[in-house]
Scaffold this motif. Structure first.
Motif: not given
Ligand code: ATP
Length: 271
Positions: A60-69, A115-121, A126-128, A151-153, A162-164, A260-262
Motif C-alpha cells: 500500500k501507498g498512502r490514500l489506498g494507492r498500490k505499491w508495486l514490488a 526526500l519529497k514531503w511528506p513520504n517519498d525517497i 525519480k521516485k525510488a 525501496l526499489n533496490v 505503469e511506473l516508467r 502534493l504536486r508541482n
Molecule cells: P506521489 O508519488 O504522487 O507523491 P504519494 O506519495 O501519495 O504520491 P505513495 O502513497 O507514497 O504516493 O505511493 C503510491 C504511489 O507510488 C502509486 O500511486 C504509484 O504511482 C507509485 N508507485 C507504486 N509502486 C512504486 C514503486 N515500486 N516505485 C515507485 N513508485 C511506485
C-alpha cells in the motif's frame, strides 16, 4: 549461508542494533508488512519488531494507492515503535526513517538522495521508495506507530510499465545490483541511532527539511477540503508543511490527508 539473500537468519547475522530489528518476522511473500505488524502490535509484539517480506502482494501507498514490488527486487519492511509522543507527532518517525534510508543509500552507493514531503525517497528526480506511516491511537493516546518502507533496490523499472518515467531503483541508477541485507543493516542501524535521539527529545525536522526537494518552490496541495496553491516555505517541528498562499496567509498542512504536486507549468522544476 548466502548473505546476499534475505532471510531472518541472514538479517540477524550482520545486524548491530540493540532494539531495531532484533525481533524479525520474515515472509517470502506477504500481503502487506504494515497490516501484519499492526496485528502483531495489537497482540503485544515488542518495540523494534521488524516485519520484512521479499514480495508484497497487496503493498500500500498512502490514500489506498498500490505499491508495486515484484519478488527479489525490493526492500519491503515495517518497523514498530511505541514512542512517548502525541498522536500529531507521529510524522517524526517518518522523518527519522527517511533520513536513515537516505544516509544508508548515500553511504553504500554514492548516489545522492532527496526526500519529497511528506513520504517519498527520490533519486535523480525519480521516485525510488516510499514510506507509509500508520498510527494506532487508543483513547486519544498514541499507542504505537508502524512505519512501512518500500525501496526499489534491484528493480528493472521497464518490467513495470505503469511506473516508467517516474520511478527508479538503485540498480537502475548504478548499473549494478546492490546487496539488500547490507543496505538493510545500515538502514536499521541509522534508524536506531536517530530513534535514540528522538527519545531524548530532539526533533529531526531541520535535517529533514534540508533534504526535502519540494521546499522553497511553488506547489499544489490537494486536501480533502480542496486544492491549495502556494509557496512551500518550510516544515515545522512535527513535519507539517508551511504553505504561503497568494493572499499571504500561512497554512499548516499535516501529512496523511493530502497529496502534493508541482503545478503543471512548473513540472520541470522538480526534476
Ligand atoms: P506521489 O508519488 O504522487 O507523491 P504519494 O506519495 O501519495 O504520491 P505513495 O502513497 O507514497 O504516493 O505511493 C503510491 C504511489 O507510488 C502509486 O500511486 C504509484 O504511482 C507509485 N508507485 C507504486 N509502486 C512504486 C514503486 N515500486 N516505485 C515507485 N513508485 C511506485
Amino acid at each position: 549461508m548466502d548473505l546476499s539473500e534475505l532471510s531472518a537468519e541472514s538479517i540477524k547475522l550482520g545486524l548491530k542494533t540493540e532494539l531495531i530489528g532484533q525481533n524479525i518476522v520474515y515472509y517470502p511473500s506477504l500481503g502487506s508488512t504494515n497490516d501484519l505488524l499492526k496485528e502483531l502490535a495489537a497482540q503485544g509484539t515488542p518495540e523494534g519488531t521488524l516485519v520484512i517480506a521479499d514480495e508484497q502482494t497487496a503493498g500500500k501507498g498512502r490514500l489506498g494507492r498500490k505499491w508495486l514490488a515484484p519478488p527479489g527486487t525490493s526492500l519491503l519492511l515495517s518497523l514498530l515503535f511505541r514512542p512517548e509522543l502525541a498522536p500529531n507527532q507521529a510524522q517524526r518517525l517518518t522523518m527519522i526513517c527517511s533520513l536513515a534510508i537516505a544516509d544508508a543509500i548515500e553511504e553504500l552507493t554514492g548516489l545522492s538522495v532527496g526526500l519529497k514531503w511528506p513520504n517519498d525517497i527520490f533519486i535523480r528526480g525519480k521516485k525510488a521508495g516510499g514510506i507509509l506511516t500508520e498510527s494506532v491511537t487508543i483513547g486519544g493516546r498514541l499507542d504505537c506507530v508502524v512505519v512501512g518502507m518500500g525501496l526499489n533496490v534491484n528493480l528493472d523499472i521497464s518490467t513495470l510499465p505503469e511506473l516508467r518515467g517516474m520511478a527508479t531503483s538503485l540498480s537502475q541508477e548504478l548499473g549494478r545490483e546492490v546487496s539488500r541485507p547490507e543496505l538493510l543493516w545500515r538502514i536499521l542501524e541509522g534508524i536506531e541511532i536517530r530513534y535514540k535521539s528522538l527519545k531524548r527529545g530532539e526533533s529531526p525536522h531541520e535535517e529533514w527539511a534540508a533534504r526535502l526537494i519540494n521546499l522553497a518552490r511553488q506547489v499544489q496541495v490537494t486536501t480533502p477540503q480542496g486544492v491549495l496553491v502556494g509557496w512551500a516555505e518550510g516544515v515545522d517541528v512535527d513535519g507539517a508543511l508551511i504553505l504561503r498562499t497568494s493572499d499571504g496567509q500561512h497554512q499548516r498542512i499535516l501529512a496523511g490527508d493530502v497529496t502534493l504536486r508541482n503545478p503543471p507549468d512548473r513540472a520541470q522544476r522538480l526534476l
